[in-house]
Design a protein around this motif. Structure first.
Motif, PDB file in Angstrom:
ATOM      1  N   THR A 134      -2.227 -24.867 -42.211  1.00 51.56           N
ATOM      2  CA  THR A 134      -3.220 -24.856 -43.248  1.00 51.56           C
ATOM      3  C   THR A 134      -4.405 -24.302 -43.236  1.00 51.56           C
ATOM      4  N   SER A 135      -4.846 -23.754 -41.844  1.00 53.73           N
ATOM      5  CA  SER A 135      -5.873 -23.077 -41.615  1.00 53.73           C
ATOM      6  C   SER A 135      -7.138 -23.948 -41.874  1.00 53.73           C
ATOM      7  N   GLU A 136      -7.221 -25.176 -42.290  1.00 53.11           N
ATOM      8  CA  GLU A 136      -8.348 -25.919 -42.548  1.00 53.11           C
ATOM      9  C   GLU A 136      -9.185 -26.207 -41.193  1.00 53.11           C
ATOM     10  N   LEU A 137     -10.235 -26.105 -41.296  1.00 52.19           N
ATOM     11  CA  LEU A 137     -11.406 -26.082 -40.113  1.00 52.19           C
ATOM     12  C   LEU A 137     -11.278 -27.706 -39.529  1.00 52.19           C
ATOM     13  N   ILE A 138     -11.143 -27.780 -38.257  1.00 53.03           N
ATOM     14  CA  ILE A 138     -11.238 -29.163 -37.691  1.00 53.03           C
ATOM     15  C   ILE A 138     -12.501 -29.196 -36.986  1.00 53.03           C
ATOM     16  N   ASP A 139     -13.021 -28.324 -36.351  1.00 54.96           N
ATOM     17  CA  ASP A 139     -14.256 -28.185 -35.638  1.00 54.96           C
ATOM     18  C   ASP A 139     -14.543 -27.091 -34.941  1.00 54.96           C
ATOM     19  N   GLU A 140     -15.604 -26.798 -34.628  1.00 49.11           N
ATOM     20  CA  GLU A 140     -16.083 -25.667 -33.853  1.00 49.11           C
ATOM     21  C   GLU A 140     -16.274 -26.038 -32.499  1.00 49.11           C
TER      22      GLU A 140
END
Length: 443
Positions: free
Chosen positions: A53-59
């Motif tokens: 999904t390429s949804e950001l989890i964290d940086e």
């Protein structure tokens, strides 16, 4: 198979570290970040996304350790993210979707390190001990073992046995050839040296195991003498149920304490008295068993109602302190015969002389925990292998003197095997290598 797990421990924290090890590690980095692996051993900031999904989890920070220069010896990565449960769960869920990736079993990263020859078995055990250490003395011991002194000593003794075995094997293979006198003398000298060394290591008063597992103190005595109250007082919390009803404690209650930096396991036991109650009788039996296992016994009695049975008298040996409780109720002096025993008069209710009792316990601990660099055994496993090695070595010496070389060699192989099992090394090829290095066969 590639494994992954949270390595920094559960719970909310500023940073969480997820570790990945195995052939799919580089694939996991690529799928999570959309980029290739960073430079080896360089902390690299990356956006970490859900797979597909390429949804950001964290940086967070990614550290890449290509094989074989990693903790496990395989391709490995550590991902540092914010330590929330939601972030960790999302990251775990994403990695689980990668083919051939699964959650690691307890201790599996260290098991891989051992299997891939990165660490020996002693170091693997010492890592576990360091993680679970609660006192300074436990930490120091784990570090000593990690530094490899024990492994070096066991490997040194094992290599001596391998050398002897190569000589004996040569005699078996070439029976018509007489071994030179200096080699025969060397066999006897070396086997005696190893035997003496192992006996010295075993004669360590089990200090290493005491440090690792905790010094065992058993609180014993008749019913209603104040045993559970003493346990609660020592641990500064209500661990045991305290009641005026005799025989309240039926099972053994344990609590782990740190007394002046020393690890201690204190056991409160059932009151010792004549009883027809089956459950209480079993509790009393457990009490007496715990007394046998204890490093120190605190025999607690009531100052006003001395119930000094033969069983209690039998507990008062050199590893016991007689604790006379309820001093506040005592009228007059105690029996002169009691004064000769190693005793302390206390009142738990009035908090009298508790410091004196703790001081006595501390002095006993200090004497029992006298450590030196000679302490090499930290687990029962080590002790059993050393005892087996010693037994086979004694048999070898006897058979060697009788020139029964075939049977002597077998005992020596078993002795060598038990030494090798301490560090996790058993290799028959080493014996062959030693033969070829030391003998010019075929000249």
């Amino acid at each position: 198979m590639t494994i992954y797990a949270l390595s920094s421990g559960p719970g909310i924290s500023g940073i969480a570290v997820i570790r990945i090890s195995g052939p799919e590690t580089s694939t996991a980095i690529r799928l999570l970040t959309g980029l290739g692996t960073p430079k080896p051993r360089v902390a690299t900031l990356r956006k970490i996304n859900k797979i597909n999904t390429s949804e950001l989890i964290d940086e967070g920070i990614i550290l890449w350790f290509p094989a074989p220069e990693s903790y496990t010896g395989e391709d490995m990565a550590e991902i540092q993210v914010h330590g929330s449960k939601a972030v960790i769960d999302a990251l775990h869920s994403s990695i689980s979707n990668i083919e051939n990736c699964r959650l690691a079993e307890p201790g599996e990263f260290t098991k891989l390190a051992f299997q891939n020859g990165k660490i020996n078995l002693l170091k693997a055990e010492s890592i576990a001990d360091l993680i679970s250490s609660e006192t300074e003395i436990q930490r120091q011991q784990a570090i000593k073992i990690m530094k490899g002194r024990s492994a070096d000593q066991f490997n040194f003794l094992r290599e001596k046995l391998l050398k002897i075995l190569s000589h004996v094997e040569a005699k078996i293979d070439f029976p018509d050839e007489d071994l030179p006198n200096e080699i025969l003398k060397e066999i006897k000298k070396s086997s005696d040296e190893v035997l003496i060394n192992i006996e010295k290591i075993l004669n360590d008063q089990k200090v290493g195991e005491r440090i690792r597992e905790g010094f065992k103190i058993a609180i014993l005595g008749p019913t209603n003498a104040g045993k559970s109250s003493l346990l609660n007082h020592l641990s500064n919390r209500d661990v045991a149920i305290v009641s005026e009803i005799a025989g309240t404690t039926r099972d053994v209650i344990e609590t782990h304490l740190n007394i002046d930096g020393y690890p201690v396991i204190v056991s409160d036991t059932a009151g010792i008295r004549e009883s027809k109650n089956e459950i209480e009788k079993k509790g009393i039996k457990l009490s007496l068993n715990r007394a046998e296992e204890a490093d120190l016994k605190l025999v607690v009695v009531d100052a006003k109602n001395f119930d000094f049975t033969d069983v209690l008298k039998g507990l008062l040996d050199e590893n016991a302190i007689l604790v006379i409780n309820k001093l506040d109720l005592l009228e007059g002096d105690i029996d002169p015969g009691i004064k000769k025993l190693n005793h302390v008069l206390i009142s738990i209710k009035e908090n009298l002389n508790i410091d004196e009792l703790i001081s006595k316990i501390k002095n006993t601990l200090k004497n029992k925990f006298i450590t030196s660099d000679d302490i090499l055994i930290t687990r029962e496993r080590h002790r059993q292998h050393l005892e087996q090695c010693l037994e086979h070595l004694k048999k070898f010496n006897k058979k060697n003197e009788d020139e029964d070389f075939d049977k002597a060699a077998e005992d020596l192989r078993l002795a060598t095997r038990h030494l090798g099992m301490i560090v996790g090394k058993v290799d028959v090829e080493e014996i062959l290598g030693s033969i070829f290095n030391d003998f010019c066969i075929g000249k």
